[in-house]
Design an enzyme around this catalytic site. Structure first.
Site, mmCIF file in Angstrom:
data_model
loop_
_atom_site.group_PDB
_atom_site.id
_atom_site.type_symbol
_atom_site.label_atom_id
_atom_site.label_comp_id
_atom_site.label_asym_id
_atom_site.label_seq_id
_atom_site.Cartn_x
_atom_site.Cartn_y
_atom_site.Cartn_z
ATOM 1 C CG HIS A 28 24.336 69.521 84.170
ATOM 2 N ND1 HIS A 28 24.046 70.470 83.218
ATOM 3 C CD2 HIS A 28 25.442 68.863 83.725
ATOM 4 C CE1 HIS A 28 24.932 70.380 82.236
ATOM 5 N NE2 HIS A 28 25.793 69.433 82.515
ATOM 6 C CG ASP A 32 30.260 72.356 80.562
ATOM 7 O OD1 ASP A 32 30.073 71.615 81.545
ATOM 8 O OD2 ASP A 32 29.753 72.127 79.445
ATOM 9 C CG HIS A 33 26.441 73.470 82.221
ATOM 10 N ND1 HIS A 33 25.456 73.796 81.330
ATOM 11 C CD2 HIS A 33 27.256 72.568 81.596
ATOM 12 C CE1 HIS A 33 25.637 73.110 80.209
ATOM 13 N NE2 HIS A 33 26.723 72.358 80.354
ATOM 14 C CG HIS A 108 24.077 65.518 80.965
ATOM 15 N ND1 HIS A 108 24.654 65.231 79.754
ATOM 16 C CD2 HIS A 108 24.918 66.397 81.588
ATOM 17 C CE1 HIS A 108 25.796 65.888 79.658
ATOM 18 N NE2 HIS A 108 25.977 66.597 80.757
ATOM 19 C CG ASP A 178 25.163 69.733 78.732
ATOM 20 O OD1 ASP A 178 24.776 70.887 78.505
ATOM 21 O OD2 ASP A 178 26.315 69.491 79.090
ATOM 22 C CG HIS A 236 27.006 72.086 75.315
ATOM 23 N ND1 HIS A 236 27.575 70.839 75.226
ATOM 24 C CD2 HIS A 236 27.176 72.456 76.616
ATOM 25 C CE1 HIS A 236 28.037 70.478 76.419
ATOM 26 N NE2 HIS A 236 27.818 71.453 77.271
HETATM 27 ZN ZN LIG Z 1 27.902 70.987 79.276
HETATM 28 ZN ZN LIG Z 2 27.124 68.307 81.191
#
Ligand SMILES: [Zn+2]
Ligand SMILES: [Zn+2]
Length: 272
Positions: A28, A32-33, A108, A178, A236
């Protein structure tokens, strides 16, 4: 799978050759990804990459990367092939002789999906020293398929186990990050060798997990249990926790074969 800020630095640190990458799978578009992606893409070009890089993601990634590349005014030496997918259904996105990849719809609060990679069965390994000139090609093919060679009345001439080694084990890996607790993933990831599942919170912060569409470690462990996976790796973690010991303690209540993920950790899989 995913491309956080540290991806280049950590790849160098652990001796991974990023030029070997053929595919990137993005879950996604939270920072952070994906915040490591533009840097990685640019470095590959500076290092004179020529082969195509295929990037799977939810809708919207191509637009953000293209915009950054436009401002850079530094054209890439190689082609980026974006495949943007609907995340509400599971899709088989790769299916070749060696492995297949299937997406897993996640929840998410933003379009999000996980990925399952499954190795394909390999032919049995012939013991070459045991083969001899009296054998026909068709005999060898039969042995490779895992069958005995029989004559026209069905009598066994060459017994398979005398000429082959057991096939190498087949592994599979599911990556789920996530997501809130979601049992609809279970049939898609059932029986995988390794499940990576996010475990952002401990039970004491369950309400926080609910409002942010994340999982607690007990959620992750319950999914591992329901899907009968061999091993669960969790990661995570919210930065509010100073020690991660409690994650194992709480997770083990639902699923025993649980391990913490950290950068550079190597996990060796063995045949069952
Ligand atoms: Zn994340
Ligand atoms: Zn996320």
């Amino acid at each position: 799978m995913d491309c956080g800020e540290g991806v280049q630095f950590q790849s160098l640190r652990f001796g991974l050759n990023i030029q070997k990458l053929d595919y990137i799978f993005v879950s996604h578009l939270h920072g952070d990804h994906v915040f490591g992606l533009i840097g990685l893409i640019s470095t590959l070009s500076m290092w004179d990459r020529r082969k195509k890089l295929k990037i799977y993601s939810p809708h919207g990634l191509k637009k953000t990367i293209d915009a950054q590349l436009d401002y850079n005014k530094a054209p890439l030496n190689y082609e980026l092939d974006f495949v943007e997918l609907d995340t509400t259904e599971s899709h088989k996105i790769i299916d070749n002789d060696h492995f297949e990849v299937v997406t897993v719809p996640l929840e998410h609060g933003i379009a999000c999906m996980g990925y399952v990679v499954k190795e394909k069965p390999r032919p049995r390994n012939l013991i070459k020293e045991y083969l001899h000139e009296g054998m026909k090609i068709s005999h060898i093919r039969t042995l490779k398929r895992g069958e005995d060679v029989v004559d026209h009345v069905g009598k066994v001439i060459y017994k398979n186990e005398d000429f082959t080694l057991p096939e190498s084990p087949i592994y599979s890996y599911a990556y789920l990050s996530d997501t809130k607790y979601l049992e609809t993933v279970v049939p898609i990831i059932e029986g995988v060798s390794v499940l990576y599942h996010e475990a952002t919170f401990l039970e004491e912060h369950r309400s926080r997990a609910d409002t942010t569409y994340h999982s607690t470690v007990m959620d992750a462990a319950m999914i591992a249990k329901l899907a009968k996976v061999d091993k669960l790796i969790i990661g995570h973690f919210s930065s509010r926790y100073e020690s991660l010991e409690k994650f194992i303690e709480e997770g083990e209540r639902n699923f025993e074969a649980i391990e913490l993920a950290f950068d550079g950790k190597k996990i060796v899989l063995r045949a069952q």
